[in-house]
Write a protein that holds these residues in place. Structure first.
Motif, short mmCIF file in Angstrom:
data_model
loop_
_atom_site.label_atom_id
_atom_site.label_comp_id
_atom_site.label_asym_id
_atom_site.label_seq_id
_atom_site.Cartn_x
_atom_site.Cartn_y
_atom_site.Cartn_z
N ALA A 9 51.91 25.67 -12.38
CA ALA A 9 51.46 25.26 -13.71
C ALA A 9 52.17 24.02 -14.24
CB ALA A 9 51.63 26.42 -14.70
N ILE A 10 53.28 23.67 -13.64
CA ILE A 10 54.02 22.47 -14.04
C ILE A 10 54.59 21.83 -12.78
CG2 ILE A 10 56.00 23.94 -14.66
CD1 ILE A 10 56.82 21.79 -16.70
N PRO A 11 53.70 21.23 -11.95
CA PRO A 11 54.08 20.75 -10.62
C PRO A 11 54.99 19.53 -10.62
CG PRO A 11 51.82 20.13 -11.12
CD PRO A 11 52.26 21.04 -12.22
N GLN A 12 55.01 18.79 -11.73
CA GLN A 12 55.91 17.63 -11.83
C GLN A 12 56.76 17.75 -13.10
OE1 GLN A 12 52.39 16.54 -11.23
NE2 GLN A 12 52.88 16.78 -9.07
N LEU A 13 57.98 17.24 -13.00
CA LEU A 13 58.89 17.24 -14.13
C LEU A 13 58.29 16.50 -15.32
CD1 LEU A 13 62.67 16.83 -14.18
CD2 LEU A 13 61.34 15.10 -15.40
N ARG A 14 58.49 17.05 -16.51
CA ARG A 14 58.05 16.39 -17.73
C ARG A 14 59.25 15.66 -18.35
NH1 ARG A 14 54.85 21.40 -20.70
NH2 ARG A 14 53.20 21.72 -19.12
N GLN A 15 59.14 14.36 -18.44
CA GLN A 15 60.24 13.58 -18.98
C GLN A 15 60.41 13.86 -20.47
OE1 GLN A 15 62.27 11.72 -17.21
NE2 GLN A 15 63.49 10.96 -18.91
N PRO A 16 61.61 14.28 -20.89
CA PRO A 16 61.81 14.58 -22.32
C PRO A 16 61.84 13.32 -23.17
CG PRO A 16 63.88 14.78 -21.11
CD PRO A 16 62.80 14.57 -20.08
N ASP A 17 61.65 13.51 -24.48
CA ASP A 17 61.74 12.38 -25.40
C ASP A 17 63.16 11.82 -25.42
OD1 ASP A 17 59.10 12.77 -26.04
OD2 ASP A 17 59.48 13.71 -27.99
N LYS A 18 63.27 10.58 -25.83
CA LYS A 18 64.59 9.95 -25.92
C LYS A 18 65.46 10.63 -26.98
CE LYS A 18 63.13 5.39 -24.28
NZ LYS A 18 63.02 3.94 -24.61
N SER A 19 64.81 11.35 -27.90
CA SER A 19 65.55 12.03 -28.97
C SER A 19 66.25 13.28 -28.49
CB SER A 19 64.59 12.40 -30.11
OG SER A 19 63.61 13.33 -29.65
N ARG A 20 66.01 13.68 -27.22
CA ARG A 20 66.61 14.92 -26.74
C ARG A 20 68.12 14.86 -26.84
NH1 ARG A 20 68.92 11.53 -23.79
NH2 ARG A 20 68.76 11.40 -21.52
N GLY A 21 68.68 15.92 -27.44
CA GLY A 21 70.12 15.97 -27.57
C GLY A 21 70.71 17.22 -26.96
N LEU A 22 69.82 18.17 -26.61
CA LEU A 22 70.27 19.46 -26.09
C LEU A 22 69.30 19.95 -25.03
CD1 LEU A 22 72.26 21.96 -26.51
CD2 LEU A 22 70.43 22.89 -27.96
N PHE A 23 69.83 20.45 -23.93
CA PHE A 23 69.02 21.10 -22.89
C PHE A 23 69.47 22.55 -22.77
CE2 PHE A 23 68.68 16.65 -21.69
CZ PHE A 23 67.34 16.53 -21.31
N GLU A 24 68.51 23.41 -22.48
CA GLU A 24 68.82 24.81 -22.21
C GLU A 24 68.36 25.14 -20.80
OE1 GLU A 24 68.14 29.33 -24.03
OE2 GLU A 24 67.27 27.60 -25.04
N LEU A 25 69.30 25.50 -19.95
CA LEU A 25 69.00 25.86 -18.57
C LEU A 25 69.02 27.38 -18.46
CD1 LEU A 25 68.63 24.58 -15.64
CD2 LEU A 25 71.03 25.23 -15.30
N ARG A 26 67.92 27.96 -17.99
CA ARG A 26 67.82 29.41 -17.88
C ARG A 26 67.56 29.82 -16.44
NH1 ARG A 26 65.61 33.09 -22.45
NH2 ARG A 26 66.76 32.30 -24.25
N THR A 27 68.28 30.83 -15.99
CA THR A 27 68.07 31.41 -14.67
C THR A 27 67.67 32.86 -14.85
OG1 THR A 27 69.77 29.97 -13.71
CG2 THR A 27 69.09 31.88 -12.41
N TYR A 28 66.51 33.23 -14.33
CA TYR A 28 66.02 34.61 -14.41
C TYR A 28 66.13 35.25 -13.04
CZ TYR A 28 63.79 33.74 -18.99
OH TYR A 28 63.54 33.44 -20.32
N GLU A 29 66.99 36.23 -12.93
CA GLU A 29 67.15 36.97 -11.68
C GLU A 29 66.23 38.19 -11.69
OE1 GLU A 29 71.24 37.90 -10.89
OE2 GLU A 29 71.93 36.00 -11.73
N SER A 30 65.76 38.60 -10.50
CA SER A 30 64.91 39.78 -10.37
C SER A 30 65.53 40.74 -9.36
CB SER A 30 63.50 39.39 -9.91
OG SER A 30 62.90 38.51 -10.85
N ASN A 31 65.18 42.00 -9.47
CA ASN A 31 65.76 43.01 -8.58
C ASN A 31 65.20 42.95 -7.16
OD1 ASN A 31 67.65 44.19 -10.28
ND2 ASN A 31 66.16 45.59 -11.18
N ASN A 32 64.01 42.36 -6.99
CA ASN A 32 63.47 42.14 -5.65
C ASN A 32 62.49 40.98 -5.69
OD1 ASN A 32 60.80 43.14 -6.35
ND2 ASN A 32 61.57 45.23 -6.09
N GLU A 33 62.04 40.56 -4.51
CA GLU A 33 61.20 39.37 -4.40
C GLU A 33 59.84 39.55 -5.08
OE1 GLU A 33 63.78 39.51 -0.64
OE2 GLU A 33 62.82 40.91 -2.03
#
Length: 258
Positions: A140-164
């Motif tokens: 659904a989002i095959p290429q990176l979306r370049q953020p606006d120049k106003s970006r001052g904060l990024f949130e990186l999230r990792t979601y782990e699952s119990n199985n594949e």
């Protein structure tokens, strides 16, 4: 004899037909989906970090740009000490990832620019080691979306699952429903990727950008309170898809291209 041969031939044809149907259901890899390499460097002190900053800014990033690879550079919002630095390398495809990896070590300009860094740090290491995650972009989002120049904060999230299987259902949830809601409420997506190789598996990683922490808090509240989220999160097909959520807040370094 003729009947036996006829039956044998019919069985072969039927088997081939079934095999053909099975093969037809296999979707080939999408060459347009980007591959991401996420690196996390850990240091003993800030002075050591400065050497890696210089290596990326003056040698590695210019070389990567020659091959069409964009590089993001991020420090942690919490200003941890000793510092931790994160890098995102964006490749056009898996084939491009392999091509660039090989070409880099034959790039005379890069090797010349990085020579003093390599000689210095070979004798006196500047980081304890760095972690690497290899990711494939979501459908659904095959290429990176370049953020606006106003970006001052990024949130990186990792979601782990119990199985594949659970992890694949969470990816489906994002592709089919959740990403559209993110866009609606202002959770600005930068990239979403499935971890193909790394310390945490099975898991997915995504990064959002905001102007500041206030915008982040307000827009996540919109998401949690939305009727769309309440409906999709209650669906049986998405039950037990995530076991652990890890969050890291990041700020772009002055030489980041993302």
């Amino acid at each position: 004899m003729k009947r036996r041969n006829f039956l044998k031939g019919s069985a072969l044809i039927a088997g081939a037909a079934v095999a053909g149907q099975a093969t037809a259901k296999v979707t080939p890899p999408d060459s347009e989906k980007e591959i991401y390499e996420w690196r996390v460097y850990h240091f003993k002190n800030g002075g050591q970090k400065n050497k890696v900053d210089g290596f990326y800014r003056d040698a590695l990033i210019p070389a990567m740009n020659e091959y069409g690879v964009k590089v993001g550079a991020f420090g942690e919002y919490s200003q941890t000490d000793p510092p931790t630095v994160h890098y995102l390398l964006v490749y056009k495809s898996m084939a491009d990832y392999h091509r660039v990896k090989k070409a880099l070590w034959n790039n005379e300009t890069f090797l010349k620019q990085a020579k003093s860094y390599f000689e210095d740090t070979a004798a006196n290491g500047v980081y304890t080691r760095f972690e690497t995650y290899l990711l494939e972009a979501f459908d659904a989002i095959p290429q990176l979306r370049q953020p606006d120049k106003s970006r001052g904060l990024f949130e990186l999230r990792t979601y782990e699952s119990n199985n594949e299987e659970a992890g694949q259902r969470k990816i489906k949830m994002f592709n089919d429903e959740e990403l559209a809601l993110f866009d609606k409420v202002g959770l600005h997506a930068t990239f979403f990727g499935e971890i193909l190789a790394g310390p945490q598996m099975p898991a997915l990683v995504y990064m959002l950008w905001f102007n500041d922490m206030d915008e982040r808090t307000a827009n996540w509240q919109k998401f949690v309170n939305s009727p769309e989220w309440k409906e999709m999160s209650g669906k049986a097909e998405y039950a037990n898809t995530v076991s652990v959520v890890n969050k890291v807040f990041l700020v772009p370094l002055d030489y980041s291209q993302i």
